[in-house]
Design a protein around this motif. Structure first.
Motif, short mmCIF file in Angstrom:
data_model
loop_
_atom_site.label_atom_id
_atom_site.label_comp_id
_atom_site.label_asym_id
_atom_site.label_seq_id
_atom_site.Cartn_x
_atom_site.Cartn_y
_atom_site.Cartn_z
N VAL A 157 -24.24 -15.81 14.64
CA VAL A 157 -25.43 -14.60 13.89
C VAL A 157 -26.87 -14.64 14.12
O VAL A 157 -27.42 -16.05 14.27
CB VAL A 157 -25.21 -14.59 12.06
N SER A 158 -27.86 -14.19 13.83
CA SER A 158 -29.34 -14.37 14.60
C SER A 158 -30.06 -13.34 13.82
O SER A 158 -30.23 -11.91 12.99
CB SER A 158 -29.59 -13.71 16.38
N GLY A 159 -31.54 -13.74 13.78
CA GLY A 159 -32.79 -13.60 12.50
C GLY A 159 -32.25 -13.75 11.25
O GLY A 159 -31.80 -14.73 10.69
N GLU A 160 -34.06 -13.60 10.24
CA GLU A 160 -33.28 -13.08 8.81
C GLU A 160 -32.32 -12.03 7.86
O GLU A 160 -32.43 -10.62 8.38
CB GLU A 160 -34.40 -12.90 8.72
N GLU A 161 -31.09 -12.90 8.17
CA GLU A 161 -30.34 -11.88 6.81
C GLU A 161 -31.07 -10.85 6.24
O GLU A 161 -31.82 -11.27 5.34
CB GLU A 161 -29.15 -12.31 6.22
N CYS A 162 -30.41 -9.71 6.09
CA CYS A 162 -30.92 -8.56 5.33
C CYS A 162 -29.93 -8.12 4.14
O CYS A 162 -28.38 -8.01 4.82
CB CYS A 162 -31.64 -7.17 5.81
N CYS A 163 -29.94 -8.36 2.64
CA CYS A 163 -29.44 -7.83 1.76
C CYS A 163 -29.30 -6.36 1.80
O CYS A 163 -29.85 -5.06 1.84
CB CYS A 163 -29.68 -7.80 0.84
N ILE A 164 -27.65 -5.62 2.58
CA ILE A 164 -27.59 -4.19 2.31
C ILE A 164 -26.76 -3.67 1.55
O ILE A 164 -25.79 -4.50 0.52
CB ILE A 164 -26.91 -4.43 4.36
N ASN A 165 -26.87 -2.49 1.40
CA ASN A 165 -26.40 -1.93 0.20
C ASN A 165 -24.78 -1.87 0.50
O ASN A 165 -24.33 -2.14 1.32
CB ASN A 165 -26.74 -0.71 -0.61
N ALA A 166 -24.16 -1.90 -0.61
CA ALA A 166 -22.41 -2.32 -0.94
C ALA A 166 -22.28 -0.87 0.06
O ALA A 166 -20.49 -1.40 0.61
CB ALA A 166 -22.05 -2.22 -2.15
N HIS A 201 -36.35 -4.20 11.64
CA HIS A 201 -36.20 -2.76 11.11
C HIS A 201 -34.86 -2.35 10.95
O HIS A 201 -34.05 -1.43 10.75
CB HIS A 201 -37.09 -1.53 11.68
N ARG A 202 -33.75 -3.32 11.08
CA ARG A 202 -32.46 -2.96 12.09
C ARG A 202 -31.84 -3.83 11.44
O ARG A 202 -31.60 -4.92 12.39
CB ARG A 202 -31.69 -2.09 13.38
N LEU A 203 -30.13 -3.30 11.99
CA LEU A 203 -28.91 -4.68 11.94
C LEU A 203 -28.67 -4.34 13.56
O LEU A 203 -27.68 -3.14 13.85
CB LEU A 203 -27.77 -4.58 10.90
N LEU A 204 -28.05 -5.11 14.44
CA LEU A 204 -27.64 -4.62 15.86
C LEU A 204 -26.27 -5.52 16.04
O LEU A 204 -26.62 -6.15 15.65
CB LEU A 204 -28.82 -5.05 17.05
N VAL A 205 -25.17 -4.67 15.80
CA VAL A 205 -24.11 -5.46 15.88
C VAL A 205 -23.16 -5.10 16.80
O VAL A 205 -23.72 -4.33 17.85
CB VAL A 205 -23.17 -4.84 14.45
N LYS A 206 -22.86 -6.59 17.54
CA LYS A 206 -22.83 -6.17 19.32
C LYS A 206 -21.08 -7.05 19.32
O LYS A 206 -20.85 -8.03 18.45
CB LYS A 206 -23.19 -6.65 20.26
N THR A 252 -21.69 -1.48 20.76
CA THR A 252 -22.99 -1.51 19.89
C THR A 252 -22.75 -0.47 18.56
O THR A 252 -22.73 0.44 18.28
CB THR A 252 -24.25 -1.09 20.90
N LEU A 253 -23.40 -1.17 17.54
CA LEU A 253 -23.91 -0.39 16.26
C LEU A 253 -25.25 -0.78 15.94
O LEU A 253 -25.47 -2.10 15.73
CB LEU A 253 -22.70 -1.08 15.17
N GLU A 254 -26.02 0.03 15.82
CA GLU A 254 -27.50 0.01 15.38
C GLU A 254 -27.38 0.85 13.83
O GLU A 254 -27.71 1.67 13.95
CB GLU A 254 -28.34 0.70 16.49
N TYR A 255 -28.32 0.15 13.17
CA TYR A 255 -28.07 0.43 11.33
C TYR A 255 -29.37 0.14 11.17
O TYR A 255 -29.67 -1.23 10.90
CB TYR A 255 -26.64 -0.57 10.89
N PRO A 256 -30.48 1.18 10.76
CA PRO A 256 -31.36 1.28 10.17
C PRO A 256 -31.15 0.46 9.07
O PRO A 256 -30.46 1.23 7.65
CB PRO A 256 -31.41 2.52 10.65
N TYR A 257 -31.78 0.62 8.06
CA TYR A 257 -32.17 -0.45 7.13
C TYR A 257 -32.45 0.54 6.20
O TYR A 257 -33.55 1.59 6.94
CB TYR A 257 -33.38 -1.69 6.99
N LYS A 258 -32.08 1.05 5.13
CA LYS A 258 -32.87 2.07 4.04
C LYS A 258 -33.69 1.36 3.37
O LYS A 258 -33.75 0.37 3.37
CB LYS A 258 -31.56 2.14 3.17
N ASP A 259 -34.54 2.30 2.88
CA ASP A 259 -35.51 2.10 1.73
C ASP A 259 -35.00 0.78 0.83
O ASP A 259 -35.50 0.60 0.42
CB ASP A 259 -36.04 3.05 1.15
#
Length: 264
Positions: A157-166, A201-206, A252-259
């Motif tokens: 895991v890298s970067g600053e963890e973001c709280c993603i909606n459930a 601005h996004r979560l990149l999963v590989k 590869t999954l690119e998930y853009p953070y929501k508002d």
């Protein structure tokens, strides 16, 4: 002169009438095209909304099914193994000393089976996933693979963890579960690597394996890929699956953070 003047006026009058007719016709045609386009857009939006609601309904049904299976594993199978363990404990004092090592080994197997059943139950129950969080839920799956010697699995895991909606968190986890399942069943891989990169601005999963891989034609026709892509579309994420024969598979999954997502 008067006749010539009247002729000019008549020509001007006819030209004006024709011009008015042309303008009205253009205006009418423009309004018609606008309304037609609006109707088409409304139909497309309705179809898109229907497909989205249908996909959400499927997900809700699947999640409820997973939850029911989790309950069955925990409450029925888990309880049976617990009872078996108790009976083995009751049997131990009655055995000869020579037979006790075998009983101890059997108790260990039952205990490990009970532990794996409970871990599997948690991985299927979305409430447990939400309680544990995305990273811990993935880590639990990775640990299970290593413990059961399916393959050598690693999570970074890298970067600053973001709280993603459930809802989105569950979908991301289910996409990875689908990928893990395909790796275990088909890839013949020795290693599995998973990386979560929390970018601004996004979560990149590989996720990748070193298995046998498969052709792009096989990828396009895969039900597993269709399931993962349909799930990704629900959260506006971009999903790609890349593979070559003998070179493993990379997701590869690119998930853009929501508002409503927020930084911890």
């Amino acid at each position: 002169m008067q006749t010539e003047s009247e002729l000019i006026l008549l020509i001007v009058y006819i030209a004006s009438v024709l011009l008015i007719i042309v303008v009205v016709a253009i205006r009418f045609f423009s309004v018609f095209i606008h309304r037609k386009n609006k109707l088409i857009l409304a139909q497309l939006e309705a179809e898109k909304k229907f497909e989205s609601e249908l996909a959400n309904s499927r997900l809700e049904i699947q999640e409820q099914t997973f939850k029911n299976i989790a309950w069955e594993l925990h409450d029925n199978v888990g309880q049976l193994l617990s009872v078996a363990n108790i009976q083995l404990n009751m049997l131990e004092p009655k055995l000869d000393e020579a037979d006790r090592p075998q009983l101890k080994e059997t108790k260990g197997i039952v205990g490990e089976s009970l532990k794996e059943i409970r871990n599997l139950s948690r991985s299927l129950n979305k409430d447990a996933i939400l309680n544990d969080g995305l990273i811990n839920s993935i880590k639990r799956e990775i640990d299970r693979f290593n413990r059961m010697n399916f393959l050598n699995a690693q999570l970074s895991v890298s970067g600053e963890e973001c709280c993603i909606n459930a809802k989105d968190e569950i979908i991301i986890y289910r996409i990875l579960q689908e990928f893990f399942s395909n790796v275990i069943k088909h890839a013949k891989a020795d290693n599995l690597f998973v990386n979560l990169n929390f970018e601004p601005h996004r979560l990149l999963v590989k996720a990748s394996d070193d298995g046998i891989g498969f052709s792009q034609t096989d990828i396009r026709g895969s039900n597993g890929l269709l399931n993962m892509k349909s799930r990704a579309a629900l959260i506006n994420a971009q999903l790609d699956l890349d593979s070559e024969q003998g070179r493993g598979v990379t997701l590869t999954l690119e998930y853009p953070y929501k508002d409503n997502d927020r930084q911890n």
